[in-house]
Design an enzyme around this catalytic site. Structure first.
Site, PDB file in Angstrom:
ATOM      1  N   GLN A 538       0.952  -3.949  -5.027  1.00 14.62           N
ATOM      2  CA  GLN A 538       1.298  -3.213  -3.812  1.00 14.62           C
ATOM      3  C   GLN A 538       2.812  -3.284  -3.553  1.00 14.62           C
ATOM      4  O   GLN A 538       3.442  -2.274  -3.222  1.00 14.62           O
ATOM      5  CB  GLN A 538       0.526  -3.829  -2.646  1.00 14.62           C
ATOM      6  CG  GLN A 538       0.437  -2.931  -1.437  1.00 14.62           C
ATOM      7  CD  GLN A 538      -0.413  -3.559  -0.354  1.00 14.62           C
ATOM      8  OE1 GLN A 538      -0.769  -4.742  -0.429  1.00 14.62           O
ATOM      9  NE2 GLN A 538      -0.735  -2.784   0.650  1.00 14.62           N
ATOM     10  N   ALA A 541       4.562  -0.987  -5.885  1.00 15.90           N
ATOM     11  CA  ALA A 541       4.445   0.427  -5.504  1.00 15.90           C
ATOM     12  C   ALA A 541       5.244   0.717  -4.233  1.00 15.90           C
ATOM     13  O   ALA A 541       5.792   1.805  -4.070  1.00 15.90           O
ATOM     14  CB  ALA A 541       2.975   0.774  -5.282  1.00 15.90           C
ATOM     15  N   GLU A 542       5.288  -0.251  -3.309  1.00 14.98           N
ATOM     16  CA  GLU A 542       5.955   0.004  -2.041  1.00 14.98           C
ATOM     17  C   GLU A 542       7.480   0.056  -2.196  1.00 14.98           C
ATOM     18  O   GLU A 542       8.119   0.981  -1.720  1.00 14.98           O
ATOM     19  CB  GLU A 542       5.591  -1.099  -1.033  1.00 14.98           C
ATOM     20  CG  GLU A 542       4.152  -1.031  -0.514  1.00 14.98           C
ATOM     21  CD  GLU A 542       3.958   0.065   0.534  1.00 14.98           C
ATOM     22  OE1 GLU A 542       4.935   0.755   0.857  1.00 14.98           O
ATOM     23  OE2 GLU A 542       2.821   0.238   1.008  1.00 14.98           O
ATOM     24  N   SER A 543       8.025  -0.959  -2.829  1.00 22.35           N
ATOM     25  CA  SER A 543       9.486  -1.059  -2.810  1.00 22.35           C
ATOM     26  C   SER A 543      10.092  -1.383  -4.166  1.00 22.35           C
ATOM     27  O   SER A 543      11.320  -1.465  -4.293  1.00 22.35           O
ATOM     28  CB  SER A 543       9.886  -2.171  -1.839  1.00 22.35           C
ATOM     29  OG  SER A 543       9.407  -3.419  -2.338  1.00 22.35           O
ATOM     30  N   TYR A 626      -1.056   7.018  -3.896  1.00 20.58           N
ATOM     31  CA  TYR A 626      -0.576   5.656  -3.628  1.00 20.58           C
ATOM     32  C   TYR A 626      -1.622   4.624  -4.051  1.00 20.58           C
ATOM     33  O   TYR A 626      -1.326   3.663  -4.767  1.00 20.58           O
ATOM     34  CB  TYR A 626      -0.256   5.550  -2.128  1.00 20.58           C
ATOM     35  CG  TYR A 626      -0.034   4.153  -1.598  1.00 20.58           C
ATOM     36  CD1 TYR A 626       1.225   3.558  -1.684  1.00 20.58           C
ATOM     37  CD2 TYR A 626      -1.057   3.437  -0.999  1.00 20.58           C
ATOM     38  CE1 TYR A 626       1.432   2.277  -1.182  1.00 20.58           C
ATOM     39  CE2 TYR A 626      -0.858   2.164  -0.495  1.00 20.58           C
ATOM     40  CZ  TYR A 626       0.396   1.583  -0.590  1.00 20.58           C
ATOM     41  OH  TYR A 626       0.603   0.332  -0.099  1.00 20.58           O
TER      42      TYR A 626
END
Lengths: 651, 119
Positions: A538, A541-543, A626
């Site tokens: 996660q 994928a987020e940052s 996502y």
């Protein structure tokens, strides 16, 4: 061929009128030339008259040639017999010479039997009597006729004087008299006149029976052929749709297989370009080629196929639409050669397929336990986690119990310290619930089993599968004594298959996790009982593990918290990566508990829990991408037993 | 003039002709039913082949899915082969004789891309 009917009645005038009416209606029914002959007793002799119909005149002449006293008047030829039965022999040949098609001979009832016995060919008879007074006469007439196999009709309704006069004048009597006479004529002629219309219909039936049946057979076969042709057309249409479905599915299959390569880093740690990495264009082109391949293998000309990617701007694109413009040639279909129009039928079939996370098929329970009493892979039975070797032993015991007619259920298995704390808070009695940090359930080797009806069987049999009852007062609590000791490092070293040593859990994090964050991810994952692999994927994928990241929508830091969400989780500085990771694990734990599904929890993290709860699904294409990206990252890294993305037809 | 008994004889003749035509009618009906059975078998073979191919693309067992898609009666009358994404379903339609059933066997094939690594 002449048909001869005889008619009689006790009242001469009425029965003669009836005979004439039957003759007239018989003529109307058959179109035959008819004649009425009246036989009279006595020596009365009448001279010839000029006022006679041609047929009556011919019979008169024929009878007179035999020296019989005949006289024609109107449509009736009168024949006076000197004695009963005299001259009857000559009547037949005279009628034959006159050649009428239908003769109705009216005679006194006393001549009924002599006429039948005279040798005159008679085809039927009609008797006008007054019932019930003259029942015996009627019975006699009927008996005589039936004895000869001849049809007979008895009537008790005489025609009125006017009707009788009309009939004698050769015109239809009209009204009820006409109906009655027609009915009598139809009955008598149908049955008694071989040359009449009835028998000609009979012959017609003989000739029609076979063609009618053959026609019915032909119609049956044609109907079956028509149905087959319709079915064939449907099959052809169905095959075009099938080709579209399978082309779309094949494209998505290719995408689903290529997602890890699309998400792979562009360059290797050495700095060289990553050969595994696919650009978005290559990724889509490979999907398009897969669709074309599917079309060709399903016997559809690839030039008839169009492939589109409705979510091509998403990252990663996971949808494909295939359109096949096909033609069904009815002439080539089974049964369609004769029946269907030979012009090809144009068929347009569309199909959309996608790869998506199965929302409902996975409970989202952590695949790894971290910290506490046990750190290692968890295997689930009846929704309860346990060490892999415990699960294998439980499976053997459960199968044995099933053979004994018992269906074992795991009521409780592994409990993290956090869960044990919640349980103890509800039942703060150390005799029944161990305080946090003291329960053997934290070792993932203990099972609370049910139902209560199985306690007896368990007490006698559980030891065969290395399960021991831990406490005499807990008939349901069994611990596994067949492997490494509970809460031992040997137990932590078991692999996911329960055999031998697996990799230490701390190295189970994907290789893409930067060193400075590994410890904090493992710590937060353990604290909140969330898979560390999931948190790592996660964050990637987020940052991309950038603690300074800021999204156009205003999400901040390594875990991309919106300021309001950060505040509600006590995260004062979203740019603090360690605190952010802990808040992320806390939020994910809450979402997993709420949605019982990793894909939905991820979707809620991205799109807000309100939108996810409203539909019970993953809303928005961007959010679907996502979720797919994170699952692919986690799965590709091999640290999370994540569900594969499902390839399915959408429409 | 023929005797009055003639019509009865004619009627009997018609009945005999009818009797002779009944087998022909039955034959026609049997052919019609057989045609329909062949068409129906083809349609279920098509459906099963597609179900197998869809399952193959989703990474599930193609043979199992194709078998599941067949109606109960057809499972014992079918041959299913699945390899490398290709699913072939053959169905022998019901027929009075085994040889006829075999001769009328219908088949349907469908292909979808299998998951990478499964061939």
């Amino acid at each position: 061929m002449t048909a001869t009917l005889i008619a009689s009645g006790t009242d001469r005038r009425s029965s003669l009128g009836m005979a004439a009416a039957v003759a007239v209606e018989g003529a109307r029914l058959t179109g035959a030339e008819t004649l009425v002959i009246e036989l009279g007793e006595g020596a009365q002799r009448r001279g010839p008259t000029l006022l006679a119909a041609a047929g009556a005149r011919r019979v008169e002449e024929a009878l007179r040639a035999d020296d019989l006293r005949a006289s024609a008047r109107g449509h009736v030829c009168h024949l006076a017999l000197a004695d009963p039965g005299e001259g009857l022999d000559a009547l037949g040949p005279a009628i034959d010479r006159a050649e009428p098609e239908l003769v109705v001979i009216h005679l006194p009832s006393s001549l009924w039997v002599p006429t039948l016995e005279s040798g005159l060919r008679v085809d039927g008879g009609v008797l006008l009597v007054s019932l019930p007074a003259e029942r015996s006469l009627a019975a006699l007439a009927v008996g005589e006729m039936k004895g000869r196999g001849l049809p007979v009709r008895i009537s008790s309704r005489p025609p009125g004087p006017l009707a009788a006069r009309r009939a004698l004048a050769g015109v239809p009597p009209g009204g009820a008299a006409s109906d009655l006479a027609r009915s009598i004529a139809r009955r008598l002629l149908d049955l008694g006149w071989p040359g009449g219309p009835g028998s000609s219909r009979e012959g017609g039936r003989q000739g029609q029976a076979l063609p009618a049946l053959l026609g019915a057979g032909l119609i049956l076969i044609l109907a079956a052929l028509a149905l087959t042709a319709i079915g064939g057309a449907a099959t052809g249409r169905g095959r075009v749709q099938r080709a579209a479905d399978l082309a779309a599915l094949s494209a998505v299959r290719s995408m689903r297989d290529d997602v890890p390569r699309l998400l792979a880093p562009a360059s290797l740690p050495s700095g060289a370009p990553n050969p595994q990495r696919l650009s978005r264009g290559e990724y889509l082109e490979r999907a398009r080629l897969a669709a074309i391949d599917a079309a060709r293998r399903n016997r559809v000309d690839p030039s008839r196929l169009r492939v589109a990617f409705p979510d091509s701007s998403a990252n990663p694109p996971l949808r494909a639409r295939a359109t096949v413009v096909g033609e069904v040639d009815p002439g080539r279909l089974p049964g369609g050669r004769r029946l269907a129009n030979r012009a090809p039928i144009r068929v347009v079939a569309r199909a959309v397929a996608e790869a998506s996370a199965p929302v409902s098929s996975w409970t989202g329970m952590p695949a790894m336990a971290e910290g506490g009493g046990y750190s290692g892979p968890l295997v689930y039975r009846d929704g309860e986690g346990m060490r892999p070797d415990v699960a294998a032993a439980f499976d053997r015991m459960s199968a044995s119990a099933r053979r004994a007619g018992l269906d074992l259920v795991v009521v409780s298995g592994f409990r993290s310290d956090a869960e044990q704390a919640q349980l103890f808070a509800r039942h703060p009695d150390p005799r029944w619930v161990a305080p946090p940090g003291h329960s053997l359930h934290r070792c993932a080797t203990e099972l609370d089993l049910g139902p209560s009806s199985a306690y007896g069987w368990l007490a006698s049999n559980a030891h065969r599968f290395a399960f021991v009852q831990r406490y005499s007062w807990e008939a349901w609590h069994y611990g596994f004594a067949g492997g490494p000791a509970p809460c031992s490092s040997a137990g932590n070293a078991l692999g996911p298959d329960g055999q031998g040593a697996g990799a230490p859990s701390s190295t189970a994090l994907p290789g893409f996790v930067p060193g400075p964050y590994r410890a904090s991810i493992l710590r937060s994952a353990s604290r909140w009982n969330v898979s560390p692999g999931l948190l790592a994927a996660q964050l990637m994928a987020e940052s991309g593990f950038n603690p300074r990241a800021v999204s156009p929508a205003g999400a901040l830091g390594i875990a991309q918290f919106m300021p309001a969400t950060a505040r509600s989780y006590g995260l004062r500085d979203p740019f603090d990566p360690i605190a952010s990771i802990d808040a992320q694990a806390h939020l994910m734990a809450d979402l997993l508990r709420r949605f019982h599904s990793v894909p939905l929890a991820l979707a809620a993290y991205n799109a807000g829990s309100g939108a996810v709860a409203a539909c019970g699904c993953i809303p928005y294409a961007e959010t679907r991408a996502y979720v797919a990206r994170i699952l692919a990252l986690a799965n590709g890294a091999g640290v999370l037993l994540s569900p594969p993305l499902e390839v399915r037809l959408v429409k | 003039m023929p005797p009055a008994a003639e019509p009865a004889r004619s009627r009997g003749q018609a009945s005999i002709e009818l009797l002779a035509a009944v087998p022909a009618l039955f034959l026609a009906a049997a052919i019609a039913v057989q045609l329909l059975l062949v068409g129906y078998s083809l349609s279920i073979a098509d459906g099963a082949a597609e179900a197998g191919a869809v399952a193959s693309a989703a990474g599930r067992s193609a043979g199992g899915a194709a078998r599941e898609a067949l109606p109960e009666w057809a499972r014992g009358r079918s041959r299913i082969s699945a390899e490398g994404g290709r699913v072939r379903v053959e169905v022998r339609p019901p027929a009075p004789f085994a040889a006829l059933s075999e001769a009328l066997t219908v088949s349907s094939e469908a292909w979808s891309r299998p998951p990478r690594g499964s061939g």
